[in-house]
Design a protein around this motif. Structure first.
Motif, PDB file in Angstrom:
ATOM      1  N   ASP A  42       1.044  -0.537  -0.059  1.00 11.32           N
ATOM      2  CA  ASP A  42      -0.106  -0.069   0.397  1.00 11.32           C
ATOM      3  C   ASP A  42       1.170   1.387  -0.059  1.00 11.32           C
ATOM      4  O   ASP A  42       0.711   2.446  -0.402  1.00 11.32           O
ATOM      5  CB  ASP A  42      -0.993   0.677   1.003  1.00 11.32           C
ATOM      6  N   GLU A  43       2.265   1.412   0.885  1.00  8.77           N
ATOM      7  CA  GLU A  43       3.369   2.499   0.787  1.00  8.77           C
ATOM      8  C   GLU A  43       3.604   2.852  -0.669  1.00  8.77           C
ATOM      9  O   GLU A  43       3.638   3.881  -1.019  1.00  8.77           O
ATOM     10  CB  GLU A  43       3.769   2.418   1.541  1.00  8.77           C
ATOM     11  N   GLU A  44       3.527   1.697  -1.318  1.00  6.09           N
ATOM     12  CA  GLU A  44       4.737   1.632  -2.614  1.00  6.09           C
ATOM     13  C   GLU A  44       3.367   2.851  -3.761  1.00  6.09           C
ATOM     14  O   GLU A  44       3.722   3.175  -4.297  1.00  6.09           O
ATOM     15  CB  GLU A  44       4.567   0.357  -3.665  1.00  6.09           C
ATOM     16  N   VAL A  48       3.541   6.848  -5.224  1.00  9.63           N
ATOM     17  CA  VAL A  48       3.339   6.463  -6.369  1.00  9.63           C
ATOM     18  C   VAL A  48       2.317   7.829  -6.808  1.00  9.63           C
ATOM     19  O   VAL A  48       2.050   8.558  -7.735  1.00  9.63           O
ATOM     20  CB  VAL A  48       2.980   5.175  -7.682  1.00  9.63           C
ATOM     21  N   GLU A  49       0.866   7.390  -6.570  1.00  8.08           N
ATOM     22  CA  GLU A  49      -0.748   7.997  -6.334  1.00  8.08           C
ATOM     23  C   GLU A  49      -0.270   9.872  -5.818  1.00  8.08           C
ATOM     24  O   GLU A  49      -0.486  10.234  -6.865  1.00  8.08           O
ATOM     25  CB  GLU A  49      -1.006   7.352  -5.235  1.00  8.08           C
ATOM     26  N   ALA A 157       0.360   5.767 -14.123  1.00 12.01           N
ATOM     27  CA  ALA A 157       1.244   5.255 -13.850  1.00 12.01           C
ATOM     28  C   ALA A 157       1.589   4.044 -14.041  1.00 12.01           C
ATOM     29  O   ALA A 157       0.838   3.186 -13.548  1.00 12.01           O
ATOM     30  CB  ALA A 157       2.205   5.521 -12.238  1.00 12.01           C
ATOM     31  N   GLY A 158       2.679   3.396 -14.942  1.00 13.09           N
ATOM     32  CA  GLY A 158       2.332   1.928 -15.156  1.00 13.09           C
ATOM     33  C   GLY A 158       3.969   1.344 -14.377  1.00 13.09           C
ATOM     34  O   GLY A 158       4.939   1.853 -14.470  1.00 13.09           O
ATOM     35  N   ILE A 159       3.185  -0.271 -13.391  1.00 12.17           N
ATOM     36  CA  ILE A 159       4.521  -0.305 -12.817  1.00 12.17           C
ATOM     37  C   ILE A 159       4.688  -1.627 -13.401  1.00 12.17           C
ATOM     38  O   ILE A 159       3.015  -2.264 -12.854  1.00 12.17           O
ATOM     39  CB  ILE A 159       3.794   0.077 -11.203  1.00 12.17           C
ATOM     40  N   PHE A 160       5.991  -1.612 -13.425  1.00 17.02           N
ATOM     41  CA  PHE A 160       5.914  -3.209 -13.640  1.00 17.02           C
ATOM     42  C   PHE A 160       6.644  -4.029 -12.471  1.00 17.02           C
ATOM     43  O   PHE A 160       6.902  -3.793 -11.678  1.00 17.02           O
ATOM     44  CB  PHE A 160       7.431  -3.202 -14.524  1.00 17.02           C
ATOM     45  N   THR A 161       6.176  -5.027 -12.830  1.00 19.98           N
ATOM     46  CA  THR A 161       6.163  -5.838 -11.610  1.00 19.98           C
ATOM     47  C   THR A 161       7.667  -6.487 -11.176  1.00 19.98           C
ATOM     48  O   THR A 161       7.388  -6.537  -9.778  1.00 19.98           O
ATOM     49  CB  THR A 161       5.639  -7.847 -12.295  1.00 19.98           C
TER      50      THR A 161
END
Length: 498
Positions: A42-44, A48-49, A157-161
């Motif tokens: 959630d922090e990550e 980003v948000e 934002a697209g976050i890669f795995t």
């Protein structure tokens, strides 16, 4: 025999009880670990948000300077790592995608995330999907960009795995444990073992079923590799994603069996030795806790915190946290009371200090003066050279204020190109001379690389007690005098009439 056998049976019962308690404790601790890891997820997303919400307020976006906004988005992207930033309108047309060079708009397939953001006007987190541009598994965080209370853009934002894989590796779990991050649909987003093989697949059906029923728990199951495991899991409260940890049953049993054996062997020895160690360690912990009392009270009082080393890691970590919290509190208080651009006091701090000094002036029969300063034709500089040049000019003006006034006086930025200076123990006639010197200093050219700027200032002077007895009245009189100076031709000083 009469003494030893009953004692031995009691010892066996206690150790057996401890064996089962240890197993239960391991499950509870593992659930707590999964819960902590879920909070990290959630922090990550929150990081980003927050970056996207800050980026959504960019002046470049408001002025539709998409080229400059593309550079700004790239800077945010490099700061975050393992993600890319997309700007699209409500129809799904992409104007910016940091994976591609800045260029022509491109219409992308409609996404549930986009529809959710447009319909609700709230940020949204997607499940795992394959990016249409990157062709890689990706998770999207989207926030709305509003104009006049209407959503006009979708900033995502697209976050890669790989980013989630790093989160798992940073937890330093035992090498045989299998940790996995699962999105709301039950799809595996990251995994500590054979990630490339299993990312994008559904988690075990047992885990998916329990995810739908409860927020966290434990059960015995089979891993994707076919290994019997004890699985503990916990939901992330904000994203509703799940973190699960699989502990191999074989290792669990052997570890607890070894623990049982060693407990049986060393119980008698440890009973005596542990009492001594507990006494020593408990005393050290107690001294450390008592030593933290004074720094904690200092933090509550808002005074600087100093912590000595206790030679106890946990206590030292708490002490370090108290010092950091004190520094953060001091920085927050400074930011709340000072202008971000110039570093000068803001209107709130100016009023607070002015009210305090006026009370002293009334008590001691002393005086003070206020200079209300407005830069002449500042808007013209912004229009001709841009706001960046205007900001540099304001910073240079603030520096000249600090150089011209005494350290005991205070300068504040009231907003835009308006400033106020409070001269303590200074009558209005002396304040007028200071204002004239200040205008002379401010009128000297400002050199910024290849750009030379010139500007003048109009100053209104009001003094206590002649012009008023409150901060509001003095500022109002000084403001009126400043406008009178502007009316007379700018670059002038006008003293408020009694």
């Amino acid at each position: 025999m009469a003494c030893i056998v009953p004692a031995l049976l009691m010892a066996v019962m206690l150790i057996t009880y401890d064996y089962h308690r240890a197993r239960e404790q391991l499950v509870q601790n593992s659930v707590l670990t999964a819960r902590a890891m879920a909070s990290v997820v959630d922090e990550e997303f929150a990081k980003v948000e927050s970056s996207l919400l800050a980026l959504a307020t960019s002046p470049n976006l408001a002025s539709t300077d998409l080229s400059a906004f593309y550079e700004q988005a790239n800077a945010v992207r490099h700061g975050q790592g393992d993600l890319h930033i997309i700007l699209s309108d409500v129809t799904g047309k992409q104007y910016i995608n940091t994976i591609r060079p800045f260029g022509e708009p491109r219409l992308e397939p409609d996404s549930p995330n986009l529809r959710r953001v447009i319909e609700t006007g709230e940020p949204a987190i997607s499940n795992l999907f394959i990016g249409s541009v990157s062709k890689r598994p990706v998770v999207a965080v989207n926030v709305p960009v509003r104009r006049a209370n209407k959503v006009v853009y979708n900033l995502g934002a697209g976050i890669f795995t790989e980013r989630f894989s790093k989160l798992l590796s940073q937890q330093n779990l035992p090498p045989d444990w299998i940790a996995v991050i699962v999105d709301q649909s039950g799809t595996i987003v990251a995994r500590t073992h054979e990630m490339a093989r299993f990312v994008g697949q559904k988690a075990s059906q047992d885990l998916v079923n329990l995810m739908a029923k409860t927020g966290e728990g434990a059960f015995e199951g089979i891993s994707k590799e076919g290994i019997p495991v004890l699985v503990v899991f916990s939901h992330a409260p904000a994203s509703q994603w799940t973190v699960a940890i699989g502990i191999p049953a074989k290792n669990l049993s052997s570890e607890l069996s070894r623990t049982f054996l060693w407990l049986s062997i060393v119980t008698a020895i440890l009973m005596g030795v542990s009492l001594c160690f507990a006494w020593l360690i408990g005393g050290k912990i107690a001294r450390s806790v008592r030593g933290l009392t004074k720094p904690a009270l200092a933090l509550g009082a808002g005074t600087p915190v100093e912590v000595q080393s206790f030679n106890l890691r946990e206590a030292d970590e708490v002490g370090t946290a108290l010092v950091k919290a004190s520094d953060m509190l001091a920085r927050a208080q400074h930011q709340a009371n000072h202008d971000v651009l110039t570093g000068l006091a803001n209107r709130a701090l100016l009023k607070e200090i002015l009210d305090q000094r006026l009370t002293l002036c009334l008590r001691n029969g002393t005086c003070l003066s206020i200079l209300y300063v407005d830069l002449d034709d500042f808007k013209k500089i912004n229009d001709e050279h841009g706001h960046a040049a205007g900001d540099k000019l304001l910073q240079a003006v603030a520096a000249r204020f600090k150089a011209e006034i005494r350290k005991s006086d205070i300068a504040a930025r009231l907003g835009g190109d308006e400033f106020a200076i409070v001269l303590f123990d200074t009558p209005t006639n002396e304040a007028a001379h200071v204002a004239a010197k200040l205008i002379e200093s401010l009128s000297l050219p400002y050199q910024f690389r290849n750009l030379t700027l010139e500007i003048s200032a109009s100053v209104g002077v009001a003094g206590f007690p002649d012009s008023g007895a409150t901060s509001k009245a003095l500022l109002h009189r000084a403001d009126d005098a400043m406008y009178e100076a502007k009316a007379k031709g700018k670059g002038r000083v006008t003293v408020a009439k009694d």
